[in-house]
Design a protein around this motif. Structure first.
Motif, PDB file in Angstrom:
ATOM      1  N   MET A 125       0.822  -1.202   0.000  1.00 61.65           N
ATOM      2  CA  MET A 125       0.000   0.000   0.000  1.00 61.65           C
ATOM      3  C   MET A 125       0.860   1.256   0.000  1.00 61.65           C
ATOM      4  N   GLY A 126       2.001   1.166   0.668  1.00 58.42           N
ATOM      5  CA  GLY A 126       2.901   2.314   0.657  1.00 58.42           C
ATOM      6  C   GLY A 126       3.383   2.631  -0.740  1.00 58.42           C
ATOM      7  N   VAL A 127       3.677   1.593  -1.513  1.00 61.15           N
ATOM      8  CA  VAL A 127       4.112   1.796  -2.901  1.00 61.15           C
ATOM      9  C   VAL A 127       2.985   2.399  -3.725  1.00 61.15           C
ATOM     10  N   LEU A 128       1.774   1.870  -3.572  1.00 63.90           N
ATOM     11  CA  LEU A 128       0.634   2.366  -4.346  1.00 63.90           C
ATOM     12  C   LEU A 128       0.351   3.837  -4.043  1.00 63.90           C
ATOM     13  N   ILE A 129       0.320   4.172  -2.754  1.00 67.58           N
ATOM     14  CA  ILE A 129       0.056   5.560  -2.376  1.00 67.58           C
ATOM     15  C   ILE A 129       1.195   6.464  -2.846  1.00 67.58           C
ATOM     16  N   GLY A 130       2.428   5.934  -2.795  1.00 70.01           N
ATOM     17  CA  GLY A 130       3.559   6.702  -3.292  1.00 70.01           C
ATOM     18  C   GLY A 130       3.464   6.972  -4.781  1.00 70.01           C
ATOM     19  N   MET A 131       2.965   6.003  -5.544  1.00 71.00           N
ATOM     20  CA  MET A 131       2.774   6.207  -6.975  1.00 71.00           C
ATOM     21  C   MET A 131       1.756   7.324  -7.224  1.00 71.00           C
ATOM     22  N   CYS A 132       0.697   7.355  -6.418  1.00 71.75           N
ATOM     23  CA  CYS A 132      -0.300   8.409  -6.570  1.00 71.75           C
ATOM     24  C   CYS A 132       0.306   9.770  -6.232  1.00 71.75           C
ATOM     25  N   ALA A 133       1.087   9.811  -5.164  1.00 68.60           N
ATOM     26  CA  ALA A 133       1.721  11.069  -4.769  1.00 68.60           C
ATOM     27  C   ALA A 133       2.702  11.551  -5.834  1.00 68.60           C
ATOM     28  N   ASP A 134       3.274  10.611  -6.602  1.00 68.02           N
ATOM     29  CA  ASP A 134       4.234  10.965  -7.651  1.00 68.02           C
ATOM     30  C   ASP A 134       3.579  11.107  -9.020  1.00 68.02           C
ATOM     31  N   ASP A 135       2.240  11.231  -9.031  1.00 66.31           N
ATOM     32  CA  ASP A 135       1.496  11.399 -10.286  1.00 66.31           C
ATOM     33  C   ASP A 135       1.721  10.243 -11.249  1.00 66.31           C
ATOM     34  N   SER A 136       1.588   9.030 -10.735  1.00 63.08           N
ATOM     35  CA  SER A 136       1.652   7.831 -11.579  1.00 63.08           C
ATOM     36  C   SER A 136       0.439   6.949 -11.249  1.00 63.08           C
ATOM     37  N   ARG A 137      -0.757   7.521 -11.381  1.00 66.16           N
ATOM     38  CA  ARG A 137      -1.967   6.821 -10.965  1.00 66.16           C
ATOM     39  C   ARG A 137      -2.443   5.776 -11.968  1.00 66.16           C
ATOM     40  N   ALA A 138      -1.971   5.826 -13.199  1.00 66.15           N
ATOM     41  CA  ALA A 138      -2.482   4.917 -14.229  1.00 66.15           C
ATOM     42  C   ALA A 138      -2.328   3.454 -13.809  1.00 66.15           C
ATOM     43  N   ALA A 139      -1.166   3.096 -13.272  1.00 65.57           N
ATOM     44  CA  ALA A 139      -0.954   1.723 -12.819  1.00 65.57           C
ATOM     45  C   ALA A 139      -1.695   1.461 -11.514  1.00 65.57           C
ATOM     46  N   ALA A 140      -1.728   2.449 -10.626  1.00 65.96           N
ATOM     47  CA  ALA A 140      -2.390   2.276  -9.335  1.00 65.96           C
ATOM     48  C   ALA A 140      -3.893   2.056  -9.509  1.00 65.96           C
ATOM     49  N   ALA A 141      -4.477   2.699 -10.505  1.00 62.40           N
ATOM     50  CA  ALA A 141      -5.924   2.553 -10.734  1.00 62.40           C
ATOM     51  C   ALA A 141      -6.295   1.105 -11.026  1.00 62.40           C
ATOM     52  N   LEU A 142      -5.395   0.364 -11.647  1.00 65.84           N
ATOM     53  CA  LEU A 142      -5.667  -1.035 -11.974  1.00 65.84           C
ATOM     54  C   LEU A 142      -5.806  -1.894 -10.719  1.00 65.84           C
ATOM     55  N   ALA A 143      -5.257  -1.435  -9.606  1.00 73.28           N
ATOM     56  CA  ALA A 143      -5.318  -2.209  -8.364  1.00 73.28           C
ATOM     57  C   ALA A 143      -6.638  -2.033  -7.623  1.00 73.28           C
ATOM     58  N   VAL A 144      -7.427  -1.004  -7.973  1.00 75.72           N
ATOM     59  CA  VAL A 144      -8.613  -0.664  -7.181  1.00 75.72           C
ATOM     60  C   VAL A 144      -9.608  -1.818  -7.061  1.00 75.72           C
ATOM     61  N   PRO A 145      -9.970  -2.528  -8.132  1.00 71.04           N
ATOM     62  CA  PRO A 145     -10.932  -3.632  -7.958  1.00 71.04           C
ATOM     63  C   PRO A 145     -10.438  -4.710  -6.994  1.00 71.04           C
ATOM     64  N   PHE A 146      -9.134  -4.961  -6.989  1.00 71.50           N
ATOM     65  CA  PHE A 146      -8.575  -5.977  -6.097  1.00 71.50           C
ATOM     66  C   PHE A 146      -8.545  -5.470  -4.657  1.00 71.50           C
ATOM     67  N   LEU A 147      -8.281  -4.172  -4.479  1.00 72.74           N
ATOM     68  CA  LEU A 147      -8.299  -3.591  -3.134  1.00 72.74           C
ATOM     69  C   LEU A 147      -9.705  -3.639  -2.540  1.00 72.74           C
ATOM     70  N   ILE A 148     -10.708  -3.451  -3.387  1.00 74.41           N
ATOM     71  CA  ILE A 148     -12.087  -3.531  -2.905  1.00 74.41           C
ATOM     72  C   ILE A 148     -12.382  -4.932  -2.380  1.00 74.41           C
ATOM     73  N   ARG A 149     -11.915  -5.943  -3.104  1.00 76.75           N
ATOM     74  CA  ARG A 149     -12.145  -7.329  -2.666  1.00 76.75           C
ATOM     75  C   ARG A 149     -11.476  -7.596  -1.325  1.00 76.75           C
ATOM     76  N   ILE A 150     -10.266  -7.061  -1.135  1.00 79.63           N
ATOM     77  CA  ILE A 150      -9.566  -7.252   0.139  1.00 79.63           C
ATOM     78  C   ILE A 150     -10.276  -6.488   1.260  1.00 79.63           C
ATOM     79  N   ALA A 151     -10.642  -5.229   0.973  1.00 82.20           N
ATOM     80  CA  ALA A 151     -11.252  -4.376   1.999  1.00 82.20           C
ATOM     81  C   ALA A 151     -12.591  -4.910   2.477  1.00 82.20           C
ATOM     82  N   THR A 152     -13.298  -5.588   1.602  1.00 77.15           N
ATOM     83  CA  THR A 152     -14.634  -6.080   1.970  1.00 77.15           C
ATOM     84  C   THR A 152     -14.628  -7.530   2.445  1.00 77.15           C
ATOM     85  N   ASP A 153     -13.446  -8.113   2.561  1.00 77.50           N
ATOM     86  CA  ASP A 153     -13.314  -9.475   3.082  1.00 77.50           C
ATOM     87  C   ASP A 153     -13.134  -9.395   4.600  1.00 77.50           C
TER      88      ASP A 153
END
Length: 255
Positions: free
Chosen positions: A1-29
């Motif tokens: 998560m630190g890497v993902l948030i760091g990518m967003c802070a560094d304006d590299s959200r394109a790759a991070a956005a791909l993780a969102v559906p998987f994060l939802i599955r983890i968060a709701t488990d």
């Protein structure tokens, strides 16, 4: 998560956005040991330029449909990819996952309820389903910080999908002296972002009286308050919303 948030802070959200559906599955488990971490970072790709953004014009602004002309005012990422497209993709994933995220508003952990509010505030909500869920939770919520989060989430959703009764409710909330200071401050910020009306004297006085240094530091628990300027987000917002003529603080430690 630190890497993902760091990518967003560094304006590299394109790759991070791909993780969102998987994060939802983890968060709701309910049995996943990293569900809180996943939920805490879930909304990072769904917002752009959120560190240091504290003005009335931008704090709760949604641009869910990127425009090809000017990249929806988000500019481009460091990779050259349009930042608005990344944000829209992340928000689309959260919108799709909203039915599974909504029950987290009733989670036993207040931090989970705050982070669920923050994530769901980015969902497309033309039928006001999410906003009604915020109102339902607010009516039964006892934790002042969670109530403050729900007020900000309602304001953010209302800015994307205007609804006069919601704006009036937020206005009444900051005026209600029976509410906890954190709730009144959150509602004041929300109302300022929903209107371009001049700041009422009563709101100005309430914010100045309630926004103490100690309370501002405590309200940094709300993810909307991420100032990233070495000061509490509430104090940065107070300066930029109520005193826009004030100079920007210097980042020079030797100044």
């Amino acid at each position: 998560m630190g890497v993902l948030i760091g990518m967003c802070a560094d304006d590299s959200r394109a790759a991070a956005a791909l993780a969102v559906p998987f994060l939802i599955r983890i968060a709701t488990d309910p049995h996943h040991r990293h569900r809180a971490d996943a939920l805490g970072g879930l909304a990072a790709p769904a917002r752009a330029r959120y560190f240091g953004v504290a003005s009335r014009d931008e704090l709760l602004l949604h641009r869910s449909r990127p425009q090809h002309d000017g990249y929806d005012n988000y500019g481009v990422e460091v990779t050259g990819y349009p930042a608005g497209w990344s944000v829209a993709a992340a928000r689309a994933a959260i919108t799709t996952g909203a039915p599974t995220l909504l029950p987290l508003l009733d989670d036993s952990d207040p931090a989970m309820r705050i982070d669920a509010s923050y994530a769901l505030a980015t969902a497309a909500d033309p039928a006001h389903t999410v906003r009604r869920a915020f109102a339902t939770r607010f009516a039964m919520e006892q934790d002042p910080m969670v109530r403050a989060a729900l007020a900000l989430a309602t304001a953010e959703s209302t800015r994307a999908y205007p609804y006069d009764p919601a704006t009036a409710w937020i206005r009444d909330l900051w005026q209600d002296q029976a509410q906890a200071p954190e709730v009144r401050l959150a509602a004041a910020i929300g109302w300022l972002c929903l209107t371009d009306e001049p700041v009422p004297d009563a709101l100005h006085a309430a914010v100045e009286a309630l926004a103490t240094e100690e309370r501002a530091r405590a309200m940094d628990a709300l993810p909307w308050m991420a100032a990233g300027r070495g000061v509490a987000g509430l104090l940065d917002g107070r300066r930029r919303m109520l005193h826009p003529e004030a100079p920007e603080p210097s980042d020079d430690p030797w100044a």
